[in-house]
Design an enzyme around this catalytic site. Structure first.
Site, short mmCIF file in Angstrom:
data_model
loop_
_atom_site.label_atom_id
_atom_site.label_comp_id
_atom_site.label_asym_id
_atom_site.label_seq_id
_atom_site.Cartn_x
_atom_site.Cartn_y
_atom_site.Cartn_z
N GLU A 278 0.98 -1.48 0.30
CA GLU A 278 -0.53 0.33 0.02
C GLU A 278 0.54 1.15 0.08
O GLU A 278 1.65 0.90 1.02
CB GLU A 278 -0.38 -0.45 0.98
CG GLU A 278 -2.66 0.45 1.48
CD GLU A 278 -3.06 -0.19 2.76
OE1 GLU A 278 -2.70 -0.14 3.44
OE2 GLU A 278 -3.30 1.26 2.81
N ARG B 61 3.59 -12.56 10.11
CA ARG B 61 4.14 -11.51 10.20
C ARG B 61 6.12 -11.38 10.83
O ARG B 61 6.43 -12.46 11.52
CB ARG B 61 3.80 -9.80 11.04
CG ARG B 61 2.26 -9.91 10.45
CD ARG B 61 1.68 -9.05 10.66
NE ARG B 61 2.51 -7.27 11.17
CZ ARG B 61 1.88 -6.73 10.35
NH1 ARG B 61 1.14 -7.26 8.89
NH2 ARG B 61 2.21 -5.66 9.11
N LYS C 178 3.24 1.30 9.61
CA LYS C 178 4.14 2.71 8.38
C LYS C 178 3.52 3.57 9.24
O LYS C 178 4.04 5.00 9.18
CB LYS C 178 3.45 2.29 7.69
CG LYS C 178 4.50 1.79 6.69
CD LYS C 178 3.87 1.34 5.33
CE LYS C 178 2.64 0.24 5.52
NZ LYS C 178 2.42 -0.07 3.98
P1 ATP Z 1 2.25 -2.12 7.61
O1 ATP Z 1 1.68 -2.32 8.98
O2 ATP Z 1 3.61 -1.65 8.20
O3 ATP Z 1 1.77 -0.48 7.86
P2 ATP Z 1 0.84 -3.74 6.42
O4 ATP Z 1 0.61 -4.55 6.02
O5 ATP Z 1 -0.16 -2.41 5.66
O6 ATP Z 1 1.88 -3.36 7.03
P3 ATP Z 1 1.07 -3.34 3.32
O7 ATP Z 1 2.08 -2.34 2.14
O8 ATP Z 1 0.44 -3.39 3.22
O9 ATP Z 1 2.14 -3.65 4.63
O10 ATP Z 1 1.76 -4.59 2.65
C1 ATP Z 1 2.62 -5.40 1.50
C2 ATP Z 1 2.60 -6.89 1.97
O11 ATP Z 1 3.88 -7.08 2.82
C3 ATP Z 1 1.89 -7.51 2.56
O12 ATP Z 1 1.29 -9.02 1.70
C4 ATP Z 1 2.06 -8.01 4.36
O13 ATP Z 1 1.31 -9.07 4.67
C5 ATP Z 1 3.39 -7.33 3.77
N1 ATP Z 1 4.19 -7.24 5.14
C6 ATP Z 1 3.11 -5.95 5.57
N2 ATP Z 1 4.56 -6.45 7.23
C7 ATP Z 1 5.05 -7.30 7.04
C8 ATP Z 1 5.84 -8.73 7.80
N3 ATP Z 1 5.85 -7.35 9.15
N4 ATP Z 1 5.81 -9.39 8.01
C9 ATP Z 1 6.07 -9.66 7.09
N5 ATP Z 1 5.06 -9.38 5.67
C10 ATP Z 1 4.84 -7.64 6.24
MG MG Z 2 -2.33 -2.00 5.38
#
Ligand code: ATP
Ligand code: MG
Length: 558
Positions: free
Chosen positions: A36, A262, A272
């Site tokens: 995202e 995760r 983020k």
């Molecule tokens: P954040 O909580 O950091 O904003 P998010 O899941 O909202 O993380 P995205 O940009 O939607 O962030 O994530 C892109 C991809 O990265 C998704 O498939 C997500 O599952 C993976 N991802 C995000 N954070 C982690 C993590 N801590 N460990 C493993 N994979 C992750």
């Molecule tokens: Mg997200």
């Protein structure tokens, strides 16, 4: 088969893929990484990137990069650019063009209408709060919205009105008609379209209705021909909706979703949203602050792409949530830098050593190795004169029995040079030592001293061989192991997360750096691994970030 291949093939997702290949010899693996664009990538994303891209590589498949851009309120073009740079830096190439969920907005709109026509979606006009209230809880079933039984025709017209901008934000939304009593809250008539009057970075003002993540994600996966849609465990329940949408729309392909745990890393925040709070509150300097585990922060701190890939490989892919030791990440970069970093001397907190028995024009050049175990990395020359700097921490006026460094009346060896003996100290009016007068035993070059068979060795730089440098020593940003769990995480900030020292590096090293010749990763002997800060360094003052200390604290047996 190399170790990386083995590691990724043997995790539970690799095993599923192996099985899928056995059952379908026409299978062509297609994965995707769907960030995202609402912040920079961090080490958690790296785990997901490595998994998706490595699997694609191993199975001769493809991996797409798709920006999951369904929320124009939070997204920004600068994140889109930074994310691409970081993926390239990590060493991965996505298949063909970059994709955006927004590319499919017209198709998604068509699928939404399809659901309406099948009586499987309706326009709701409850307020946001009412929707929440009607949804129920884990213990209490939800109840139907009074708008749930509108006719198909009515819903088509209202959805059209939503699209034309005839409702204001929050006044209407489109919901899937599933089951308000489902044990899975996600299935209680989830909202699939909402109204937002904000210009979108890709589609500009074309749309004022935006699909929700769950609706857009599965359909985008299907449109792109993704075979294995890998995500983190918190999407386990969303899988019911993922499959429901694919089943009830006329899509051709039905990708499968698999979830893994995760990455959580000790002393770090990975969300983020929380990282952007730290930036807004000026706790850190930006997305590339070396104290946060964003890829750009780690890069600036001196981490290499290979060290991060090796870390991701080591932590593995499972379904168990755990908190990974920070020292494991440090172990990965230290192991690499130990092999590659050029050794040189730096003095972080200089104090003058006056060698009174040497002539003031005394000049000696020593040729020293760039790496103790790798002669192929060459040598460099250092200058020795009658005044040198050592680090303040290598001399003590008050000490206990265990103390081994320089003290009044004691001896110490200057690395690659002579044994010296401290005889007198001079202080300023604030009681700070400004100079130590020492005797230099000129019979000790490469030979033992008579009095002290085995003196400690310390680093030094001649006063005529200095280049000014700022050293940034980083410690954990938080003083608790799991700040992510704390609501008030900001109150656990470590006040010593950044310590700045002003000192010197060897002149030739400084001059080479300015002329952009040679390495920018160093082991400053006895101090640690450092890298040049490309952003803050200036021609007359170089800045170095400490990547990691010298000692390995990570013990896999622990
Ligand atoms: P954040 O909580 O950091 O904003 P998010 O899941 O909202 O993380 P995205 O940009 O939607 O962030 O994530 C892109 C991809 O990265 C998704 O498939 C997500 O599952 C993976 N991802 C995000 N954070 C982690 C993590 N801590 N460990 C493993 N994979 C992750
Ligand atoms: Mg997200």
């Amino acid at each position: 088969m190399n170790n990386t291949t083995k590691k990724y093939q043997n995790n539970f997702i690799g095993q599923i893929i192996n099985k899928d290949f056995k059952e379908d010899d026409k299978l062509s693996l297609h994965t995707r990484f769907p960030p995202e664009p609402n912040g920079y990538l961090h080490i958690g994303h790296a785990k997901s990137i490595c998994l998706n891209f490595e699997l694609a590589k191993i199975y001769n498949g493809k991996c797409n990069l798709r920006f999951d851009d369904t929320n124009p309120l939070k997204e920004n073009i600068k994140y889109i650019n930074a994310i691409q740079e970081d993926i390239n830096w990590l060493g991965y190439k996505w298949h063909n063009n970059i994709h955006y969920s927004s590319e499919y907005f017209s198709k998604l709109y068509k699928y939404a209408k399809e659901l309406i026509k099948k009586g499987l979606a309706y326009v709701d006009q409850l307020t946001k709060e009412q929707i929440r209230e009607y949804r129920g809880t884990l213990k209490k079933p939800g109840k139907n919205s009074p708008y749930r039984d509108r006719t198909i025709q009515e819903n088509i017209e209202l959805f059209q009105k939503m699209k034309k901008g005839e409702f204001s934000e929050g006044e209407a939304c489109l919901r899937a008609k599933i089951d308000m009593e489902s044990p899975f809250i996600i299935m209680r008539d989830p909202v699939i379209y909402r109204i937002i009057f904000t210009k979108h970075h890709q589609t500009k003002k074309e749309w004022c209705i935006y699909p929700m993540y769950d609706f857009a994600h599965c359909l985008s996966d299907s449109i792109e021909g993704i075979t294995h849609s890998l995500c983190t465990l918190e999407f386990q329940d969303n899988k019911f909706l993922y499959n429901w949408i694919l089943k009830n729309t006329s899509v051709e392909k039905h990708p499968k979703q698999y979830e893994f745990s995760r990455l959580n890393l000790e002393f770090c925040i990975l969300s983020k949203r929380k990282l952007s709070i730290l930036i807004k509150k000026n706790v850190i300097k930006g997305w590339d602050d070396p104290r946060i585990p964003t890829l750009s922060g780690l890069k600036r701190k001196g981490y290499t792409p290979s060290s991060i890939r090796s870390f991701c490989e080591k932590i593995g892919i499972t379904k168990q949530n755990s908190l990974i030791e920070f020292s494991m990440l440090e172990h990965c970069i230290r192991k690499e830098l130990n092999k590659t970093a050029i050794r040189t001397m730096a003095v972080l907190e200089p104090i003058k050593i006056f060698l009174y028995n040497l002539d003031e024009n005394h000049r000696e050049i020593f040729t020293v190795p760039n790496h103790p175990k790798k002669p192929e990395l060459g040598t460099h020359e250092i200058l020795f004169t009658n005044i040198v700097y050592i680090d303040r921490s290598d001399f003590k006026e008050k000490y206990n029995k265990k103390y081994k460094k320089l003290k009044l009346g004691g001896e110490i060896r200057l690395r690659y040079a002579y044994v010296i003996k401290a005889e007198k100290i001079e202080k300023d009016k604030y009681d700070n030592i400004i100079q130590i007068t020492c005797y230099c035993d000129i019979n000790t070059l490469g030979k033992k001293s008579k009095n002290n068979k085995n003196p400690s060795v310390i680093h030094w730089i001649s006063i005529k061989n200095v280049f000014p440098a700022e050293f940034r020593i980083y410690n954990h940003l938080f003083n608790i192991k799991n700040p992510e769990r704390e609501k008030n995480f900001i109150s656990y900030i470590n006040p010593n997360s950044l310590i700045i020292k002003m000192g010197f590096i060897e002149k030739k090293v400084g001059k080479k750096i300015i002329k952009k010749i040679g390495e920018t990763f160093f082991q400053f002997e006895r101090i640690g691994y450092f890298c040049l800060d490309n952003i803050d360094s200036e021609k007359n003052k170089l800045v170095f970030n400490r990547t990691v200390g010298l000692r390995d604290l990570w013990n896999p047996e622990k």
